[in-house]
Design a protein around this motif. Structure first.
Motif, mmCIF file in Angstrom:
data_model
loop_
_atom_site.group_PDB
_atom_site.id
_atom_site.type_symbol
_atom_site.label_atom_id
_atom_site.label_comp_id
_atom_site.label_asym_id
_atom_site.label_seq_id
_atom_site.Cartn_x
_atom_site.Cartn_y
_atom_site.Cartn_z
ATOM 1 N N UNK A 293 -1.248 -6.726 6.626
ATOM 2 C CA UNK A 293 -0.180 -5.729 5.783
ATOM 3 C C UNK A 293 -0.985 -4.996 4.716
ATOM 4 N N UNK A 294 -1.892 -5.801 3.991
ATOM 5 C CA UNK A 294 -2.531 -5.174 2.686
ATOM 6 C C UNK A 294 -3.510 -4.069 3.461
ATOM 7 N N UNK B 167 -3.155 -2.524 6.502
ATOM 8 C CA UNK B 167 -2.780 -1.465 6.831
ATOM 9 C C UNK B 167 -2.231 -0.550 5.778
ATOM 10 N N UNK B 168 -1.838 -1.119 4.859
ATOM 11 C CA UNK B 168 -1.255 -0.233 3.753
ATOM 12 C C UNK B 168 -2.339 0.494 3.148
ATOM 13 N N UNK C 264 -3.520 3.516 5.276
ATOM 14 C CA UNK C 264 -2.672 4.750 5.416
ATOM 15 C C UNK C 264 -2.824 5.601 4.059
#
Lengths: 503, 498
Positions: free
Chosen positions: B405-406, B408-409, B412
């Protein structure tokens, strides 16, 4: 207090591992107590919560550097579904009273699933919601793969992969929304309050909506549902159809539509006569209603009839969401509750009362067994459930479908007519299954089952009575739910949806 | 140039000195005093001495003054390098303790010596911003790992794996050295900061392009990114379990960190971009391509594997692909994400190999069929293995999920105002959906398939079992409370100003 629905289920699941080996009875009782405790908490909260607006249950910082909080909150919509989860959890355990093989693990996974479902309905922070949403996948895989029947490993894997693909789409949408909004908070309110550009919403809305709708059985992504339901053991089918599919529908409403209301706005041009994502999903929902009903009409396997009927009924929910008017969306939420109860009851009759006694689900073989004489209670329960499922007045299904139809009539008059056809087919397939399974023509040679069928046990009767009573209660007095659903829909959270295209 | 201050040099290299000295002491004690004892006793003594050495090194790191930088980055110390070095030492301790119960060799002293020397190599590697030191410490690490891979002299597979590893490694080292020589030619310096100043410019020098590509090949090999991954399946399968665990964990952490430093510091100004719709030449597109290839190849080939070790190897290739995304993003936050990801990944991998080692010991094979019904034969072990595997698959609330999650954040976020890198993120998430299939197959073997022979409880050595439990607990803890680790990493990055 409401947060304890989650914790108590997880604690119950953990306690299963501490039980001594081979104590199936203890496991059952522990599971039942846990579920009853969860339901009691849900009911108390439901009784105290008269306004339907969003109430924070727990709120503590979780990962401060990313602005992620452990934030649980409930409004009328969540409470309705939490109540549904409580009822299904209890009855599911009552209908699994005959599980002997690896009972501890069965109820452990079962409670884990229930806890995660409560978690999804209670989460206000979207990161937290996603965490619970994904935790659901693993226990349901094992419930089907270990204790299932027909093609269980295939059904379980298909179900797990479909869910995971859906949640992957949701994850992409959520991460994009989080980053575009400045990555300060994952809270639903903050993200819904951020004005994403219309272009971004047009892209993100279908992604997240479909991601959730896969789990809600949106045609043509519904194929996991019949195979999964059929392969699952009775309690798992009840959970799957009863609450897990509602997770998808809930996500569509709570996340996709709230975050990206402009995604529903017209594109400004027409493709194949469709002018917006709203039209697209409404059409798909109606196709689901009719297709599910038609396929249910020709099934030879009793459980497949119910499996496809679920697809059909979930179509109503998605159509209700797409009407974008208050009556349609409230109808969709009531239908979530109603279908949860009725699908649970139908699967319980077919899976537990009939299949575990006769060891067959072929309608052609069940007919000559004269089941209406052998297990009259099952026949009566099925007739009542069938009537409710057809949408006869007095049952919850009637209220819900009527509201959705009125909503659809305002929004898509043409589609409302098609839905009418779907309802008629619905009557036919229930009638056909009922007649073939329980009331087959006795003039033909009656073949008694090769062993006497054990009578319907007390837990089964109790479970069926609870489900029927709930459905009748909501059918007679729907205001019970509507009183908290409607204010929830009028809350500021749905402002974007109202300002965008609410009619 | 200032005269070298040897006292400061020694002070800065103190942790490494401690590790090397421990290595020599352990070998001496093992060969001189314990030659006649049983293997298990020798392993216990050696591993405990070595662990004490590692702990001493950690203490010395914690008490060392930071920041320091001598000889233009030849040796540097700042909170970030300290954090990575401590992580490496902790991973080494886990590996050492795991090897206590292994029976594949009588050469205990040498085995422990090599692990410690490799650790010293890794510590020098992360504590340097100078091409020469980077290359030398990388070779020190690699040479030790080749021998560790071959350490089971009774197994042909182990030999084959090591030979393959050695040949590919030699070739990639040649590429790396070639790239470094070009960089030196371009900038007349071996310090990364000076190189960055020299290569900075609007147009890319063709020589720099070659240097970028060869460097990417050299380090792509170390991190097992496609298409330089060929050694990984064989080594993961053939090497003794502790060696494989070490290669898959510690060496990964060090290599990813140095790859990040090398490209982000050394090639600053020649980034280019991999964001759609317009690629710009530079090192970012090269890494992005490697990342996309690794994710595709790793996940798709893993589906076809029948041996758990090979499956983990291909999944490691896939994970290398995810982690390369952080390098594509090359921001402060993405470095934090990378470190969080690689450290938690390394912990999980050590645990996985520990379980594989125990099962292999009992059943003689790491084929997936050996794991049939493990859920009933060894409930605790299989519970831990499922935790590790679900973490690899990225199921919350385990560390693997938050890492992804971290990551991919931050990817982006790295292109403000546009979501041009979303194609990589979409590919990564789609591929992780594919990966669930093969991970679930392993779980299915353990919990759904009945065991072949009727329930025999698997005896697992107490120490290994305790370690596996600790590792599983860490994976759950860092997943539920990621801030515990993330806060430290972010503070260290903040303080070092990378």
């Amino acid at each position: 207090m409401l947060a304890w629905t989650i914790y108590i289920s997880f604690l119950g699941a953990a306690a299963m591992f501490l039980l001594p080996k081979g104590s199936a009875a203890a496991a059952r009782i522990l599971a039942l107590l846990t579920a009853v405790a969860g339901f009691a908490i849900a009911l108390t909260a439901f009784a105290q919560h008269r306004t339907g607006e969003m109430l924070t249950v727990t709120r503590v910082p979780w990962i401060p550097s990313l602005g992620i909080e452990y934030h649980l909150a409930a409004d009328g919509i969540s409470l309705t579904l939490i109540l549904l989860t409580g009822v299904i959890a209890i009855t599911g355990i009552l209908f699994s009273w005959n599980i002997e093989d690896r009972a501890k693990e069965f109820f452990g996974f079962y409670l884990l699933l229930i806890g995660a479902v409560y978690g999804v309905f209670l989460s206000y922070d979207l990161f937290l919601l996603f965490v619970f949403y994904e935790i659901v996948i693993i226990p349901k895989y094992f419930l089907i793969a270990i204790w299932g029947s027909t093609r269980r490993e295939y059904g379980a894997m298909k179900l797990a992969l479909y869910s995971f693909v859906g949640s992957a789409m949701v994850l992409i949408g959520l991460i994009a929304a989080y980053v575009v909004a400045g990555s300060r908070s994952m809270s639903l309110g903050d993200l819904a309050g951020y004005s994403f550009s219309p272009h971004f919403q047009m892209l993100a809305f279908p992604l997240v909506f479909v991601g959730f709708a896969i789990l809600a059985g949106l045609w043509p992504f519904h194929t996991w549902a019949p195979t999964g339901h059929v392969a699952a053991p009775t309690a798992a089918s009840m959970l799957l159809a009863g609450v897990v599919m509602k997770l998808g529908a809930y996500g569509c409403l709570r996340v996709a539509m709230t975050l990206f209301p402009l995604g529903l706005a017209p594109w400004g041009h027409h493709v194949l006569g469709l002018g917006s994502w709203r039209d697209v999903f409404a059409i798909l929902a109606v196709i689901g209603i009719i297709y599910g009903a038609l396929v249910a009409l020709v099934q030879k396997d009793f459980k497949f009839v119910i499996g496809y009927s679920s697809v059909s009924h979930m179509g109503f929910i998605l159509l209700g969401l797409m009407t974008l008017n208050q009556i349609g969306i409230s109808g969709a939420v009531v239908q979530m509750f109603s279908h949860g109860i009725l699908a649970g009851l139908l699967f319980a009759v077919v899976g537990r009362m009939v299949y575990s006694r006769t060891h067959t689900r072929e309608l052609a073989i069940l007919g000559p067994m004269n089941l209406n004489q052998a297990i009259p209670f099952a026949a009566v329960a099925f007739v009542i459930a069938g009537m409710a499922s057809m949408g006869l007045p007095g049952f919850s299904g009637f209220v819900a479908e009527l509201m959705i139809l009125i909503g659809a009539w305002h929004a898509f008059p043409m589609l409302a007519v098609c839905v009418g056809i779907g309802i008629v087919i619905g009557v036919v397939y229930v009638w056909r299954a009922m007649q073939k399974a329980f009331f087959a023509d006795t003039r033909t040679e009656s073949v008694p089952p090769d062993h006497p069928l054990p009578p319907i046990s007390f837990p089964e009767r109790l479970g069926a009575v609870i489900l029927i009573a709930t459905s009748v209660l909501i059918g007679i007095y729907p205001q019970l739910l509507l009183n908290i659903i409607v204010p929830a829909l009028n809350s500021p959270m749905f402002d974007g949806l109202r300002k965008g295209s609410w009619q | 140039m200032n005269a070298i201050n040897y006292a400061q040099l020694l002070q800065l290299a103190m942790p490494q000195v401690i590790v090397v000295a421990t290595a020599l002491i352990v070998m001496a004690i093992d060969l001189l005093a314990l030659k006649q004892s049983a293997t298990r006793i020798r392993f216990s003594v050696a591993a405990s001495l070595a662990s004490i050495g590692c702990i001493a090194a950690i203490i010395s790191i914690l008490s060392a003054p930071a920041p320091a930088n001598i000889l233009d980055g030849m040796l540097i110390a700042n909170p970030l390098t300290h954090l990575v070095q401590i992580a490496l030492l902790v991973l080494t301790i886990f590996t050492l303790l795991l090897s206590v119960d292994s029976k594949f060799t009588e050469h205990v002293g040498e085995f422990v010596l090599l692990i410690l020397v490799a650790t010293a190599g890794m510590m020098f590697l992360v504590g340097s911003q100078d091409l020469l030191v980077i290359f030398i410490s990388l070779e020190l690490l690699s040479l030790s790992l080749y021998i560790l891979a071959a350490f089971n002299k009774r197994s042909l597979q182990s030999w084959e794996a090591a030979l393959k590893y050695f040949l590919f490694g030699g070739m990639s080292a040649a590429f790396l050295l070639f790239g470094f020589s070009l960089l030196y030619g371009l900038s007349n310096s071996t310090s990364l900061v000076n190189i960055a100043a020299a290569v900075h410019g609007p147009a890319l020098n063709p020589l720099l392009v070659i240097a970028i590509v060869t460097t990417a090949i050299g380090l792509g090999f170390k991190v097992a990114a496609a298409p330089f991954h060929f050694w990984a399946p064989d080594v993961y399968q053939g090497a003794p379990a502790p060696s494989a665990a070490f290669i898959a964990s510690g060496s990964k952490v060090a290599s990813f960190f140095i790859l990040f430093q090398l490209v982000a510091v050394g090639f600053a100004g020649a980034e280019g971009t991999a964001a759609l719709p317009h690629f710009v030449r530079g090192w970012v597109p090269v890494i992005a391509l490697m990342s996309a290839l690794s994710m595709l190849l790793g996940n798709l080939v893993a589906i076809a594997q029948t041996s758990l070790r090979r499956l983990i190897a291909y999944s490691a290739i896939a994970h290398a692909g995810y982690m390369l995304l952080a390098i594509v993003a090359h921001s402060q936050q993405s470095l934090a994400a990378l470190l969080y990801y690689v450290i938690t990944y390394a912990l999980g991998t050590i645990g996985t190999f520990a379980v594989i080692g125990i099962v292999e010991e009992q059943k003689g094979s790491d084929q997936l069929s050996s794991f049939d019904g493990l859920g009933r034969q060894a409930p605790i072990l299989s519970f831990c293995l499922s935790i590790f595997i679900l973490s690899l698959a990225g199921i919350p609330p385990l560390a693997g999920f938050f890492g992804k999650f971290l990551l991919f954040v931050t990817v982006l976020k790295s292109t403000p105002g546009s979501v041009g890198l979303i194609w990589l993120v979409v590919l990564a998430i789609a591929m992780s959906a594919v990966s669930l299939y093969y991970y679930l197959r392993v779980l299915k073997r353990m919990y759904v398939t009945p065991p072949v022979a009727e329930s025999t409880y698997i005896q697992s050595p107490a120490l290994s079992q305790a370690l596996v439990l600790i590792l599983a607990g860490t994976v759950i803890l860092f997943g539920c409370a990621p801030h515990l680790l993330l806060r430290g990493i972010q503070a260290a990055i903040e303080a070092s100003g990378l």
